[in-house]
Design an enzyme around this catalytic site. Structure first.
Site, mmCIF file in Angstrom:
data_model
loop_
_atom_site.group_PDB
_atom_site.id
_atom_site.type_symbol
_atom_site.label_atom_id
_atom_site.label_comp_id
_atom_site.label_asym_id
_atom_site.label_seq_id
_atom_site.Cartn_x
_atom_site.Cartn_y
_atom_site.Cartn_z
ATOM 1 C CG HIS A 1 1.598 0.361 2.787
ATOM 2 N ND1 HIS A 1 0.831 -0.209 3.775
ATOM 3 C CD2 HIS A 1 2.566 -0.540 2.494
ATOM 4 C CE1 HIS A 1 1.308 -1.398 4.077
ATOM 5 N NE2 HIS A 1 2.371 -1.627 3.306
ATOM 6 C CG HIS B 1 4.463 -2.522 -1.080
ATOM 7 N ND1 HIS B 1 3.562 -3.560 -1.134
ATOM 8 C CD2 HIS B 1 4.641 -2.262 0.256
ATOM 9 C CE1 HIS B 1 3.237 -3.939 0.087
ATOM 10 N NE2 HIS B 1 3.870 -3.153 0.956
ATOM 11 C CG ASP C 1 6.614 -6.039 1.097
ATOM 12 O OD1 ASP C 1 7.269 -6.516 0.153
ATOM 13 O OD2 ASP C 1 5.459 -6.435 1.396
ATOM 14 C CG HIS D 1 8.036 -5.311 6.127
ATOM 15 N ND1 HIS D 1 7.603 -6.522 6.626
ATOM 16 C CD2 HIS D 1 6.980 -4.758 5.466
ATOM 17 C CE1 HIS D 1 6.335 -6.709 6.299
ATOM 18 N NE2 HIS D 1 5.926 -5.643 5.594
#
Length: 545
Positions: A415, A411, A361, A502
């Site tokens: 965010h 994504h 991510d 991540h």
């Protein structure tokens, strides 16, 4: 040179000794006429040591009952590796059946993948038990994958009992493979299926596959000799033996019966498989004892008592070879041209292989190129959930990820917690990022990951895409260290799992190689999320298969 090409196509057996026949005593002062020439074939000038009859060599080999075809070979098998040829190496183990398999796949040749899949699934079906992909504890050693040199010729009991090829406990079903040649556009791979246990072997099948990577054609074996070759060999051998015994007749040798024809066919098969049988540009062929014909019987030889070694010249060898073999011989001295597609292009069948989806991510980031380097070196796939606002600055990285076989997904743009936004705003966050990714990378975006994992039915309905969560959270954002990340990712996942990382954290990127190696040691294969679900990701909230 043509002789070099033929020598390059030979494989493994031993030659034999020269016939010493009983000839009638010569009349004093009488000299026989010069022997008639027998085109292309002559008696070997000296006995050959370590003789073995073709029948004995054939009986000792694996794959009893298999079609006696021979695969041409240029390079020695021990010099060929999946990595060196650009192949994908695979391995399966299921202790519930029990079942074990070693195999390779060839990028750009779907017909070969289908053939391998068919062999694997047939072997599994023959157990009569249900199959599901199975992972194993750490230390299982299943990261050692692909073909095993020599395993196509091992005794069947050894295939079952050796840990690198056999099923758990040494009983059950084993599939193994051996790379036997790579030249021109051709790869030769032998698959072998063995079933049984310490009490005995119930199945031992060989599948010698010839693959043309240029055309994508796959054939099972290539016959070395034409249908006429055994009879031609036998007739010329009988003529030579008749002359050696002092026979003066010039009448043609009568055709052989079925037993004599089989004897000659076995001798040719053995010689064609014997890498030591090349001599003086030709081929050494050894007929076992028992050559019999009316012409020899008339000279007092009911059947030869010793093997007969013959030299067949190069031109005759080519004339007796099949057109398919001759075509291979023409390219046998050429280096292998290489596969036509990258390893990353090969799909993974997660109904056979225990799969896990590695996901990253918040990228692209400055660490992402390093991660892509690791994934390329490991021939592993991943899914990247990208933040839209980061895509323009990392456009080259985004395009590289797609080119190397990875999957991209949204994504969101910035965010946010989507559950705190109105449905239209939540949709825009996800869909705008998806559109930017599609515009940059040229691929469709069909799924998203909600930031913080925060999602509800209203968000899913508004976005209209599957929301991909996870089954293992490595919590890399807490900076637990590389060892902890590896342990959580490798030991905390089950088949069908999704692991969250991540690629904005240096340790997550540094841990990637050890994570992939640890997963493969357990039998897993890293795949994209879409591969995990066989190409059809379910709607709604998704955290595992």
């Amino acid at each position: 040179m043509r002789g070099g090409r033929i020598r390059a196509l030979a494989a493994v057996l031993a030659a034999s000794a020269l016939l010493v026949g009983c000839a009638p005593e010569a009349v004093p002062g009488w000299a026989p006429p010069a022997p008639r020439a027998v085109p292309g074939v002559s008696l070997a000038p000296a006995p050959i040591d370590d003789a073995a009859s073709p029948g004995e060599a054939s009986d000792a080999g694996p794959g009893e009952g298999a079609d006696p075809q021979v695969s041409p070979a240029q390079n020695p098998a021990e010099g060929l590796t999946a990595a060196g040829l650009g192949l994908v190496a695979g391995r399966l183990r299921n202790d519930a059946l029990p079942f074990a398999a070693r195999y390779v796949l060839i990028p750009g040749v779907p017909a070969f993948t289908e053939r391998v899949d068919g062999v694997l699934r047939s072997a599994i079906a023959a157990t009569g038990l249900p199959y599901a992909p199975q992972a194993h504890p750490a230390g299982a050693g299943l990261g050692d994958r692909g073909c095993v040199p020599g395993s196509a010729a091992w005794p069947a009991a050894e295939v079952l009992s050796r840990p690198e090829t056999g099923p758990a406990g040494g009983a059950g079903t084993a599939v193994t493979c051996e790379l036997t040649a790579a030249f021109g556009s051709t790869i030769a791979v032998t698959l072998r299926v063995v079933a049984g246990g310490p009490e005995g072997v119930t199945t031992d099948e060989l599948h010698p596959l010839m693959v043309d990577v240029a055309s994508g054609a796959v054939s099972e074996g290539v016959a070395r000799w034409s249908e006429a070759a055994p009879a031609e060999l036998w007739a010329r051998a009988v003529e030579l033996l008749r002359q050696r015994a002092g026979g003066l007749s010039s009448a043609p040798v009568l055709a052989p019966d079925e037993a004599q024809l089989a004897l000659a066919a076995g001798a040719l098969q053995a010689a064609g498989a014997d890498g030591t049988a090349q001599r003086d540009g030709g081929l050494l062929v050894t007929l076992p004892a028992g050559v019999a014909s009316p012409e020899l019987a008339g000279l007092g030889i009911d059947a030869t008592a010793e093997p007969t070694a013959l030299l067949v010249d190069e031109e005759t060898v080519l004339g007796w070879s099949t057109p398919e073999w001759r075509a291979l011989a023409e390219q046998a001295a050429q280096p292998f041209s290489g596969v036509t597609a990258p390893a990353a292009s090969m799909p993974v069948d997660c109904s056979l292989v225990p799969c896990v989806a590695l996901t990253y991510d918040d990228g692209p980031s400055g660490y992402t190129p390093q991660l892509l380097d690791v994934l390329a070196a490991q021939q592993a796939s991943a899914t990247f959930f990208l933040i839209g606002r980061s895509v323009p600055g990392g456009a080259d990285t985004v395009r590289r990820a797609v080119a190397e076989g990875h999957e991209l997904a949204s994504h969101t743009m910035g965010h946010p917690d989507l559950t705190t936004l109105p449905p239209a705003a939540a949709r825009a966050e996800v869909r705008d990022a998806a559109a930017l990714i599609e515009q940059t990378a040229g691929v469709p975006v069909t799924m998203f990951r909600p930031p913080y994992g925060a999602v509800n039915t209203a968000v899913i309905a508004a976005v209209g895409m599957p929301a991909i969560l996870w089954s293992v959270d490595t919590k890399d954002w807490q900076d637990p260290g590389i060892d902890a990340l590896v342990d959580r990712a490798v030991n905390g996942v089950a088949p069908g799992g999704i692991v969250l990382f991540h690629d904005t954290h240096a340790d997550s990127v540094s841990a990637a190689a050890a994570v992939i190696e640890g997963l493969r040691d357990r039998g897993f294969e890293p795949v994209t999320v879409t591969e995990l679900f066989g190409g059809a990701v379910p709607a709604g909230r998704v955290s595992a298969r």
